[in-house]
Design an enzyme around this catalytic site. Structure first.
Site, short mmCIF file in Angstrom:
data_model
loop_
_atom_site.label_atom_id
_atom_site.label_comp_id
_atom_site.label_asym_id
_atom_site.label_seq_id
_atom_site.Cartn_x
_atom_site.Cartn_y
_atom_site.Cartn_z
N TYR A 188 0.84 -1.19 0.00
CA TYR A 188 0.00 0.00 0.00
C TYR A 188 0.88 1.24 0.00
CZ TYR A 188 0.63 0.73 5.10
OH TYR A 188 1.15 0.95 6.35
N CYS A 189 0.30 2.33 -0.44
CA CYS A 189 0.98 3.63 -0.44
C CYS A 189 -0.05 4.67 0.02
CB CYS A 189 1.57 3.95 -1.81
SG CYS A 189 0.35 4.02 -3.14
N TYR A 190 0.13 5.91 -0.34
CA TYR A 190 -0.84 6.91 0.12
C TYR A 190 -2.14 6.86 -0.68
CZ TYR A 190 -3.16 11.01 1.78
OH TYR A 190 -4.11 11.84 2.31
N GLY A 244 -2.50 4.82 -3.79
CA GLY A 244 -2.64 3.59 -4.56
C GLY A 244 -1.76 3.48 -5.78
N PHE A 284 -3.57 4.26 1.66
CA PHE A 284 -3.73 4.47 3.10
C PHE A 284 -4.77 5.55 3.39
CE2 PHE A 284 -2.28 6.35 7.17
CZ PHE A 284 -2.23 5.21 7.95
#
Length: 99
Positions: free
Chosen positions: A61-63, A65, A89
């Protein structure tokens, strides 16, 4: 995955799975999903081998997507067979821990 919360359910029910946070170090320190390993997108190529075998289930996951989807494709191209981007996130509704 439909969203990160659905992805987290799958992650939690996948034996031996690794969860990787691809956000900036500052964002990770401010709060991340418990148990997530922090890697930067630009270093994942070099650092992934120390964290996961090629058949280890990996959830990213990242901020928002985008970086996690890019990392998913990169790892799959490098022979990692079970990689899933669970998105951003910014949509996460669960428990957060600080570094």
């Amino acid at each position: 995955m439909e969203n990160i919360n659905q992805g987290m359910l799958v992650y939690k029910n996948t034996p031996g799975a690794v969860l990787i946070d691809l956000r900036d170090a500052e964002d990770y320190a401010e709060g991340h999903i418990p148990g997530a390993v922090h890697l930067l997108p630009e270093t994942i190529r070099e650092e992934i081998a120390a964290i996961a075998e090629r058949d280890t289930p990996i959830f990213l996951y990242c901020y928002g997507g985008m970086r996690s989807y890019q990392a998913e494709a990169l790892l799959q191209a490098r022979g990692y067979s079970d990689v899933t981007s669970i998105g951003g996130f910014d949509q996460y509704d669960g428990i957060i821990e600080e570094a």
